[in-house]
Design a protein around this motif. Structure first.
Motif, PDB file in Angstrom:
ATOM      1  N   THR A 154       1.103  -1.198  -0.257  1.00 44.53           N
ATOM      2  CA  THR A 154       0.076   0.260  -0.107  1.00 44.53           C
ATOM      3  C   THR A 154       0.868   1.300   0.063  1.00 44.53           C
ATOM      4  N   SER A 194      -6.177   3.704   0.034  1.00 47.94           N
ATOM      5  CA  SER A 194      -6.566   3.678   1.042  1.00 47.94           C
ATOM      6  C   SER A 194      -7.132   2.738   2.338  1.00 47.94           C
ATOM      7  N   GLU A 209     -10.136   2.859   6.561  1.00 53.14           N
ATOM      8  CA  GLU A 209     -11.102   4.241   7.196  1.00 53.14           C
ATOM      9  C   GLU A 209     -10.474   3.805   8.390  1.00 53.14           C
ATOM     10  N   LYS A 266     -12.658   8.627   5.557  1.00 56.23           N
ATOM     11  CA  LYS A 266     -11.243   7.920   4.274  1.00 56.23           C
ATOM     12  C   LYS A 266      -9.841   8.265   4.556  1.00 56.23           C
ATOM     13  N   VAL A 267      -8.676   7.792   4.413  1.00 60.73           N
ATOM     14  CA  VAL A 267      -7.263   8.515   4.646  1.00 60.73           C
ATOM     15  C   VAL A 267      -6.802   8.024   3.150  1.00 60.73           C
ATOM     16  N   LYS A 268      -6.303   8.451   2.276  1.00 59.56           N
ATOM     17  CA  LYS A 268      -5.882   8.480   0.747  1.00 59.56           C
ATOM     18  C   LYS A 268      -4.487   8.457   1.195  1.00 59.56           C
TER      19      LYS A 268
END
Ligand SMILES: [Zn+2]
Ligand SMILES: [Zn+2]
Length: 376
Positions: free
Chosen positions: A276, A282, A284, A294-296
């Motif tokens: 990743t 992304s 959560e 949400k974190v991108k």
């Protein structure tokens, strides 16, 4: 028990100024304060001794009397700073103000018997979620309240306290001692000026009774660990109709499994996979309001990188604003690889160039230069 010299106790000289006295007293009071030395009987007794010493020396008249007569100046009479009763209580609250920045009105009517009730402290632990949303808490506390039967006078219902015959109601008597005439608290009425011949049966003449009270406390959203809430007049009832003390609620916030707090901001750590981190993606995260965000993750994210979720932190007390939430990603190195995974990673390594790991490349280039320089 021989009493220790007051100047010695306060670690000052006999000629010290009021300022020196006060600063030395504060330093020692902080050191020996019972709140800082819980369960330490020696510290407590030391604290009482220095409080007593300070109570005498801070008052120019008492100090002069002490310089002349020593401890004898305050013996037998009660009152004048000798006991730990009222005077100890007042000294205690004074430092409490200094240490914790508390305000509020102090005792009223010294010597009239109308004593202000003691301030009470109530410790309450709440969760971070409760600090986020605020809370209506119900607390039960045993506290002395004004006796209803005698309305606080201490006299049997239907009777009244009478004027003290020894002092004629003045509360103080004069007494010759050698060449000096000393004025001291009246021993018959302890300075109240009144005596109760028929004590109230409900409170035995104290004017107050102990009862469990239930109080509703509104904890505002955004409180921090260590916040104090002052409920004026909710402390102990005063003696004989004196004003009540205050109640202070000391809040502490229990540690949270997921969030750390710094003011209005919240911090958390999120482990992400190496893949990743390299390819982007992304995920959560839970937020303190019970929702999710949400974190991108962009391509090529390094371990330790922080992502900010604006406005997802704690509320700021008495405002509509909220702090931010920070998510720090930590890249987890894969473990327990299968044979196939090892092959893939080895193959990946063969394909790798310095551009894939510029930092590592730069570092090892420097190391190489360092050893090369060393060899010359
Ligand atoms: Zn009563
Ligand atoms: Zn009297």
């Amino acid at each position: 028990m021989a009493k220790i010299d007051y100047y010695e106790l306060l670690e000052v000289t006999r000629t010290c100024s009021d300022g020196e006295l006060k600063s030395s007293y504060r330093k020692l009071a902080m050191k020996w304060h019972p709140d800082r030395n819980p369960g330490d009987g020696e510290a407590e007794s030391r604290f009482k001794q220095i409080s007593e010493a300070y109570d005498v020396l801070k008052d120019p008249q008492k100090r002069a009397a002490y310089d002349r007569f020593g401890h004898a100046a305050f013996e037998n009479g009660g009152g004048a700073g000798a006991g730990f009763g009222n005077d100890f209580a007042s000294t205690f609250s004074d430092i409490f103000d200094d240490l914790f920045g508390m305000g509020g009105g102090r005792r009223g009517g010294r010597g009239t018997g109308r004593e202000r009730g003691a301030d009470l402290r109530y410790n309450m632990e709440i969760t971070l979620e409760e600090a986020y949303g605020g809370k209506d808490a119900t607390i039960h506390l045993p506290t002395s309240i004004t006796c209803e039967a005698c309305t606080g006078t201490g006299a049997k219902p239907g009777t009244q306290p009478t004027t003290c015959r020894t002092c004629g109601g003045a509360g103080r008597v004069r007494q010759a001692q050698g060449f000096f005439t000393l004025e001291r608290t009246c021993p018959s009425c302890q300075g109240r000026g009144q005596v109760i011949e028929d004590p109230c049966p409900a409170c035995a003449g104290a004017g107050r009774v102990t009862k469990e009270r239930t109080l509703e406390v509104a904890i505002p959203a955004g409180v921090e660990d260590g916040t104090r809430i002052r409920l004026g007049g909710e402390g102990e009832a005063g003696a004989r109709g004196g004003p009540a003390g205050d109640l202070y609620i000391f809040l502490s916030i229990a540690p949270h499994d997921f969030f750390q707090r710094d003011g209005a901001d919240l911090f958390c750590r999120a482990p992400i996979s190496m893949v990743t981190a390299a390819l982007g993606g992304s995920f959560e995260v839970p937020t303190i309001d019970g929702d999710k965000s949400k974190v991108k993750i962009p391509e090529g994210t390094q371990s330790g990188k922080r992502f900010r979720l604006a406005g997802k932190g704690m509320p700021v007390l008495r405002t509509r604003t909220r702090g931010d939430m920070y998510v720090q990603v930590v890249v987890e190195t894969p473990q327990n690889l299968t044979r196939r995974q090892r092959e893939l990673l080895a193959e990946f390594e063969e394909e790798s160039s310095n551009e894939n790991h510029p930092e590592a490349h730069g570092f090892f280039a420097k190391v190489k230069d360092f050893f090369a320089g060393d060899a010359e």
